[in-house]
Design an enzyme around this catalytic site. Sequence first.
Site, PDB file in Angstrom:
ATOM      1  N   HIS A  20      73.377  36.004  31.127  1.00  0.00           N
ATOM      2  CA  HIS A  20      72.977  37.163  30.115  1.00  0.00           C
ATOM      3  C   HIS A  20      73.132  39.085  30.780  1.00  0.00           C
ATOM      4  O   HIS A  20      72.942  39.310  29.964  1.00  0.00           O
ATOM      5  CB  HIS A  20      70.886  37.157  30.798  1.00  0.00           C
ATOM      6  N   CYS A  44      74.201  33.745  16.049  1.00  0.00           N
ATOM      7  CA  CYS A  44      73.878  34.850  17.130  1.00  0.00           C
ATOM      8  C   CYS A  44      74.784  35.212  18.340  1.00  0.00           C
ATOM      9  O   CYS A  44      73.680  36.019  19.833  1.00  0.00           O
ATOM     10  CB  CYS A  44      72.690  35.809  17.411  1.00  0.00           C
TER      11      CYS A  44
END
Length: 590
Positions: free
Chosen positions: A203, A522
């Site tokens: 992330h 995505c």
Amino acid sequence: MKRTEAEQRFTGHPVAPGIGIGPVHEAAEPELAVASRQISIAEAETELARLNEALERSRKQLHKLKHRLAALPENSQAELAPLMDMYLHMLGSSRLLKGVRQHIEIELLCAEAAVQTETERQADVIMAQQETDKAGRLRRAEEVRELGRRVVRNLTRQPFRNFTALPAGSILAAETLRPADAALIQPERFAGVFTAEGGTEGHTAVMLRALGLPAVLGAEGALESIKPGTLTIIDGDTGEIIFNPSRASMEVARKKLAAQTRARRALAQLAHLPAVTRDGTRVELQANLELPLELPMIAQSGAHGIGLLRSEFIFMNRETLPDEDTQTRIYSTIIESMEGEPVTIRVLDWGSDKEVETLSRFLPEELEPNPALGLRGIRLLLHHRELLETQLAAIIRASALGPARILLPMISQAAEVVEARACLARVWRRLKRRKGMTLPGAPPPLGIMVETPAAALSAPVLAKYADFFAIGTNDLTMYTLAADRALPPSMGLYNPLTPAVLRLIHLTTRFAAAAGIPVSLCGELASRPQAVPLLLGLGVRQFSMHANAVPAVKQTIRAAALAACEALAEQALVAESADDVSKLIEDSLK
Ligand code: PEP
Ligand code: MG
């Protein structure tokens, strides 16, 4: 900036493209704020458990640091290795820890105050030992304090880094950056970023790409060789970091920088052209949003709407949870600025490498055995419905201003969607009863992330309850291959081009088509132009990616022919490895 010193090169994982040139500075540790709290006898056990957990984290960090020393020249190793061993010893059954535990059990101090009190006491003891020289005593006392600070940071999960004090135009260097740290970086103040830890799809990497700063993660050994202020080149395309670059290296970097600026300008011309293949297949390109500062980039990119708004940023770097009004304001600003283009807001995906301190205080150890496999995403929200309901209410309210969709993370079974839908209906009824509310005609569509193998395999059932699918290849790869997304690619374990992952993508697009619901992709794979023809061949017609990637992906789509994409996909689905798939892609480009 000493240009007379020899050039030094290091390599890490390229994470965000571009060349950065500037003086290097390591992110400073902010002052630690430790609230000293008196606890009750009943609380002592919890505090001891918190302490043990923080000690375990500290041990893991130190083991990692020690492991990384192997990349250093021998003389630096000789100096640092004994220090790491000493820290690790102190974290074992040392006097220091005995003292800390006594402060908790007898004096009833909270764990962080106990650690701070005891490290200060030990440092004082060292300073009082007259038999050793003062410099040696000062060094040892500082080492004890340093270890104490590490444990306290792990107890309080306070951000490790502070970026505001660094000179503008610097290359920012840090041992590690968590997503919450990356969210604090103001990209206009820096020329680039590198860290000693981290992989390409974690992330933090996602956040750094969002910032549009050249970034390299996992550059082993580089941090230990930093001299603050040294002129440095960072290459976010190759992963190279060069300290004290020679004249020739500077020349190469400047030329690359100029070429990149020209290429970017050329791609920007595509912003107003449609994303359509040579044979007329229309493709929809949307942007991912990690931080509101990306909105201007999204506007310029030619993306039509936001396909994934990762709402984690709203919860990061704050003391308290954002309430409904605060969240409504944030979503409203984003929806309004998209001027009628759809905005897909994913509800909080907390857990795994997305660590949010505000929440860890509310939701402690139950997540720890393996954060990636515990109460992550929707599971956490269904355990703490007040979090989900507040967020749903805010999204509904904001969607009165423009088209919005709600996206649920980490779905693995139908019951989760059913329960979330029931929550949405309840929140909707509640809002309708409130006076003076401006609401849309109906609640926004509710979709799910397909990012676990279970979701992909159960897509026909999930399609009964979900209005749309969004394939998250970052986690889908991690959970399919049982390989952490933050692992360095060089280990060869994590690769979204692995045929098993491609098969799950293919199943999902086929099931979505059969059910007649929209599906987008995505994950980071969507932003890799070379992978896009293959994904088109697997049936993907809607992509969402960080805004910077939109022009290059559009260029690839406009050059693609669907029949060739489908032929490529057919071969890739029966390939034996990710390497074979990469080879097929390469061959298709010849
Ligand atoms: C994914 O997992 O692919 C995804 C898009 O979600 P995130 O990267 O936020 O986990
Ligand atoms: Mg995910």
